[in-house]
Design a protein around this motif. Structure first.
Motif, short mmCIF file in Angstrom:
data_model
loop_
_atom_site.label_atom_id
_atom_site.label_comp_id
_atom_site.label_asym_id
_atom_site.label_seq_id
_atom_site.Cartn_x
_atom_site.Cartn_y
_atom_site.Cartn_z
N ASP A 3 0.70 -1.37 0.07
CA ASP A 3 0.07 -0.11 -0.15
C ASP A 3 0.74 1.20 -0.06
N LEU A 4 2.05 1.11 0.64
CA LEU A 4 2.88 2.41 0.90
C LEU A 4 3.57 2.71 -0.70
N MET A 5 3.87 1.89 -1.23
CA MET A 5 4.38 1.89 -2.53
C MET A 5 3.51 2.19 -3.58
N LYS A 6 2.36 1.56 -3.81
CA LYS A 6 1.46 1.91 -4.84
C LYS A 6 0.45 3.06 -4.44
N ARG A 7 0.04 3.23 -3.28
CA ARG A 7 -1.01 4.19 -3.13
C ARG A 7 -0.38 5.67 -2.42
N VAL A 8 0.87 5.54 -2.09
CA VAL A 8 1.49 6.55 -1.66
C VAL A 8 2.51 7.09 -2.19
N VAL A 9 3.76 6.41 -2.31
CA VAL A 9 5.14 6.96 -3.02
C VAL A 9 4.61 6.92 -4.49
N HIS A 10 3.87 6.11 -5.07
CA HIS A 10 3.59 6.14 -6.83
C HIS A 10 2.76 7.18 -6.99
N GLN A 11 1.82 7.33 -6.19
CA GLN A 11 0.71 8.45 -6.29
C GLN A 11 1.44 10.00 -5.96
N GLY A 12 2.54 10.04 -5.26
CA GLY A 12 3.18 11.27 -4.89
C GLY A 12 2.39 11.76 -3.65
N LEU A 13 1.95 11.07 -2.93
CA LEU A 13 1.07 11.82 -1.73
C LEU A 13 2.03 11.86 -0.80
N ARG A 63 -6.59 5.96 6.25
CA ARG A 63 -7.68 5.10 6.11
C ARG A 63 -7.99 5.63 4.26
N ASP A 64 -7.25 6.55 4.03
CA ASP A 64 -7.12 6.96 2.53
C ASP A 64 -6.44 6.04 1.60
N VAL A 65 -5.48 5.33 2.08
CA VAL A 65 -4.72 4.44 1.32
C VAL A 65 -4.71 2.84 1.84
N MET A 66 -5.36 2.54 2.78
CA MET A 66 -5.36 1.21 3.32
C MET A 66 -6.19 0.13 2.49
#
Length: 147
Positions: free
Chosen positions: A56-66, A74-77
């Motif tokens: 989740d960290l890689m796909k939904r945070v790092v990759h999305q630039g968050l 809750r937004d990325v779990m």
């Protein structure tokens, strides 16, 4: 006989590492790093709402630039969670993880009590132990006890 997940949970004696849904990604990553786990449970008033994983960290945070310091977990779990019972075998759990492409599987008693979580690594370890016992038993059967 193949090992049941209940035995793995009893053997692990690990604490359940959790964060609240409003925790930031940075807080979740800090907790994961300090406890050396690849997944943390997102709990709200004793109920499992999701899992936050390294994936989740890689796909939904790092990759999305968050921004991990302001993004709530809750937004990325992961919210679509497969669960297991303590009576499920290691083989059944491995098949479920493979079919659904999971690395972490919460284990519930009676769909209400969270007993723990098993990882793909836990399942692999126990599958290997089961196979080693089978090999030892077959070797003793074929060759007899060794002196």
């Amino acid at each position: 006989m193949e090992t049941l997940l209940g035995a793995i949970i009893k053997d692990k004696h690990d604490a359940l590492y959790t964060v609240a849904p409003e925790a930031t990604v940075k807080d979740a990553v800090k907790a994961m790093t300090e406890t050396n786990v690849g997944c943390i449970l997102v709990m709200n008033q004793g109920h499992l709402e999701g899992l936050f994983t390294e994936r989740d960290l890689m796909k939904r945070v790092v990759h999305q630039g968050l921004d991990p310091t302001t993004t709530p977990v809750r937004d990325v779990m992961t919210t679509e969670i497969a669960v297991a019972t303590p009576k499920m075998t290691v083989g059944e759990a491995m098949a479920l993880c493979t079919h659904k492409r999971l690395r972490h599987l919460p284990v519930y008693e009676d769909n209400t009590t969270l007993l723990g979580i098993v990882s793909a690594g836990d399942l692999t370890k126990w599958a290997i132990q089961d196979q080693e016992h089978t090999i030892d038993d077959l070797t003793r059967y074929i060759y007899g006890e060794r002196a």
